[in-house]
Scaffold this motif. Structure first.
Motif, PDB file in Angstrom:
ATOM      1  N   ALA A  86      28.425  42.722  44.051  1.00 38.63           N
ATOM      2  CA  ALA A  86      29.294  42.141  45.081  1.00 38.63           C
ATOM      3  C   ALA A  86      29.824  40.779  44.638  1.00 38.63           C
ATOM      4  N   ALA A  87      28.955  39.976  44.026  1.00 37.59           N
ATOM      5  CA  ALA A  87      29.401  38.656  43.560  1.00 37.59           C
ATOM      6  C   ALA A  87      30.461  38.810  42.475  1.00 37.59           C
ATOM      7  N   TYR A  90      33.701  39.807  44.037  1.00 38.61           N
ATOM      8  CA  TYR A  90      34.353  38.665  44.681  1.00 38.61           C
ATOM      9  C   TYR A  90      35.043  37.782  43.644  1.00 38.61           C
ATOM     10  N   LEU A  91      34.292  37.431  42.595  1.00 40.55           N
ATOM     11  CA  LEU A  91      34.844  36.494  41.615  1.00 40.55           C
ATOM     12  C   LEU A  91      36.038  37.075  40.868  1.00 40.55           C
ATOM     13  N   GLU A  93      38.000  39.936  41.808  1.00 46.20           N
ATOM     14  CA  GLU A  93      39.086  40.578  42.552  1.00 46.20           C
ATOM     15  C   GLU A  93      39.601  39.752  43.729  1.00 46.20           C
ATOM     16  N   TYR A  94      38.758  38.895  44.270  1.00 46.79           N
ATOM     17  CA  TYR A  94      39.158  38.194  45.491  1.00 46.79           C
ATOM     18  C   TYR A  94      39.369  36.696  45.307  1.00 46.79           C
ATOM     19  N   ALA A  95      38.483  36.041  44.565  1.00 45.81           N
ATOM     20  CA  ALA A  95      38.463  34.582  44.534  1.00 45.81           C
ATOM     21  C   ALA A  95      39.789  34.016  44.025  1.00 45.81           C
ATOM     22  N   THR A 101      36.370  27.955  41.846  1.00 43.45           N
ATOM     23  CA  THR A 101      35.970  29.226  41.240  1.00 43.45           C
ATOM     24  C   THR A 101      35.523  29.015  39.799  1.00 43.45           C
ATOM     25  N   ARG A 157      31.287  41.469  35.775  1.00 44.02           N
ATOM     26  CA  ARG A 157      32.628  40.869  35.723  1.00 44.02           C
ATOM     27  C   ARG A 157      33.369  41.322  34.489  1.00 44.02           C
ATOM     28  N   ARG A 178      43.356  45.605  49.425  1.00 42.38           N
ATOM     29  CA  ARG A 178      42.590  45.147  48.275  1.00 42.38           C
ATOM     30  C   ARG A 178      41.283  45.927  48.147  1.00 42.38           C
ATOM     31  N   TRP A 179      40.633  46.163  49.282  1.00 41.85           N
ATOM     32  CA  TRP A 179      39.372  46.903  49.225  1.00 41.85           C
ATOM     33  C   TRP A 179      39.598  48.331  48.735  1.00 41.85           C
TER      34      TRP A 179
END
Lengths: 285, 257
Positions: A86-87, A90-91, A93-95, A101, A157, A178-179
């Motif tokens: 999940a982290a 996030y880093l 695809e989303y951040a 960041t 990542r 996005r999801w």
């Protein structure tokens, strides 16, 4: 003519050096394995697996250590894998790509290089004392989770980053959220790489001794751990304990336990390779 | 007079604070093919990507001005980007099928927009593959990986995939530039076929292609300061035979670019 011979000679010499370097590594590993096998194979028997440790080498076994290792690794996987993936999602695809960041990324990379005993000290303060989990399986699994999280995040990542941008664009252009893009297009393609990262990170955790000794995992357990709050020991600690005794009988036991640990580790790595090859055939580019 | 489906009003796009295109005003007629031509770096793709808000995906990009789609500004704050992209499809320069089966490629769009019924999906897949002139080539191997198709087939699959969300507009960013002449011809025939139902905007490097397939042509050019501007817009025939602007004439006669 002279020059050509000289060039070929230099080429041959370099090839020789490279071959020697490879051979040194392989020979050392083979000797190590042979030595451990020679000393340890003799103790492998049914009673070695089902007996608890004992003062008498001929009666001692790895039952509690093996069970402890299975408990700790299962819980570690349970905590660290969802968090790590999940982290990473996030880093990657989303951040937003900003200074914060980048700071977080830099720190995660640094954390992957922190010596494991430091994590042991952290676990001791945070889980054993702070959360009053005592010297339990849970405290050990949480400590190891912290230890391997940076490795997991970094590996996941990289797997996500290897997914071509054109794939994300294709899905976004169809009106995917996005999801939906992550769930249906990015994750399936990145999955083999993430899986490899998971198994390598867990392999690291399974061999760790220092942080577990630091949080006070015991070295002598003569009962089966029955729940996450029980006291425990793990294979590397049992090995450490046996190796540090003077009697030859315990050294043989240690060699036997090392063999079992190696078998567990190598099967995990083999599983990683197998799954990766299998899944990659489905998502070839 | 042609009916207008998309309209750019004073559109400016910045990358990292520097304008890439500036002050573009353009009215795209419905069910026609509009070609955007111009030399490399003149902002053709940037302009195209404004029409389905793909520039949103580039963190450093900022868009000013309006794009009216059926009279509604798609950059207004209450607009649902997902819905905009469903109604305005896109085909990319390099074929980019999902590494899944041919069927799943086409079914993905309808699925994410809520179509669950298997028979309905089957029907959409067949209709779109037919519309993209691919059905006869793939009907016996729908569950094969899309990456086993040739480049031209992959691109037609991408068109079928874009059609599956029932868009009104198709944006095509040099859709034939990585294809051989025969595959290119198939794509061009297909585009003519599609204008019965769809509005197409195509970015192309290839002036013959623009002249062959399009009804209207936009000529863009970036000056010394590398900011793309719209130079001329009109019916393709007029742009290629009687351009009003000297720079358009210079470009299409091959004097630069």
């Amino acid at each position: 003519m002279e020059l050509r011979k000289r060039r070929e000679l230099i080429g041959k010499v370099f090839e020789g050096i490279a071959l020697t370097a490879t051979a040194i590594g392989l020979v050392a590993l083979t000797l190590l394995l042979l030595d451990v096998a020679r000393r340890g194979l003799g103790v492998l028997s049914w009673s070695f697996f089902v007996n608890y440790p004992s003062r008498f080498p001929e009666q001692a076994g790895i039952r509690s250590a093996l069970l402890g290792t299975l408990w700790v690794i299962s819980l570690t996987a349970l905590f660290s894998v969802p968090l790590g993936i999940a982290a990473a999602i996030y880093l990657e695809e989303y951040a937003p790509r900003n200074r914060l960041t980048r700071l977080i990324e830099l720190n995660i990379n640094n954390l992957a290089g922190v010596p494991s005993i430091i994590y042991g000290l952290l676990g001791l303060e945070l889980f054993v004392r702070g959360m009053r989990l005592e010297r339990s399986i849970l405290a050990g699994a949480l400590t190891l989770s912290l230890l391997i999280l940076p490795i997991l995040i970094t590996a996941s990542r990289e797997a996500l980053r290897a997914v071509p941008m054109s794939l994300r664009e294709a899905a976004f252009a169809l009106g995917a959220t996005r999801w939906q893009v992550v769930r249906h297009q990015v994750l399936p393609v990145a999955f083999p790489g993430i899986l490899t990262g998971i198994i390598l990170a867990l392999s690291r955790a399974i061999g760790e001794t220092a942080p577990l000794i630091t949080i006070g995992a015991l070295t002598f357990i003569a009962f089966d751990p029955r729940g996450p709050l029980d006291k425990f020991t793990v294979l590397p600690i049992q090995i450490f304990n046996w190796v540090s005794r003077p009697q030859e009988g315990f050294h043989r036991l240690a060699a036997g336990a090392i063999l079992i640990l190696l078998v567990v580790l190598l099967s995990m790595n083999a599983l990683a390779i197998y799954l990766r090859n299998r899944l990659q055939r489905r998502y070839q580019w | 007079m042609e009916e207008i489906i998309l309209e750019a009003q004073n559109l400016t796009v910045y990358y990292n604070g520097r304008p890439a295109i500036e002050g573009v005003n353009l009215r795209i007629p419905r069910r026609r093919i509009t070609a955007i031509i111009g030399p490399s770096g003149c902002g053709k793709s940037t302009l195209l990507r404004c029409f389905n808000r793909m520039n949103d995906l580039i963190p450093s990009a900022r868009v000013e001005g309006k794009v009216l789609f059926e009279g509604v500004n798609i950059y207004a704050p209450d607009v649902d980007v997902v819905e905009v992209r469903r109604r305005i499809g896109m085909v990319f320069q390099k074929p980019n099928p999902f590494p899944k089966s041919i069927y799943e490629n086409v079914a993905f769009g309808p699925r994410i927009h809520g179509v669950r019924d298997r028979r309905k999906l089957d029907e959409i897949v067949e209709r779109c593959l037919r519309a993209a002139a691919l059905w006869d080539e793939v009907k016996d191997k729908l569950h094969q990986n899309a990456l086993t198709l040739s480049g031209g087939q992959q691109q037609r699959l991408c068109i079928a995939r874009a059609l599956a969300t029932e868009p009104e507009v198709l944006l095509m960013d040099e859709p034939a530039s990585s294809l051989d002449p025969i595959a290119t011809m198939k794509i061009e025939d297909l585009m003519r076929e599609l204008t019965r139902e769809y509005t197409i905007i195509i970015v192309t490097h290839n002036m013959q292609q623009a002249a062959r397939v399009s009804d209207y042509t936009v000529f863009m050019l970036a000056g010394e300061e590398r900011v793309g501007r719209l130079i001329e817009f009109g019916p393709t025939q007029q742009i290629f035979t009687r351009p009003r602007d000297r720079r358009t004439e210079d470009y299409i006669t091959g004097r630069f670019g």
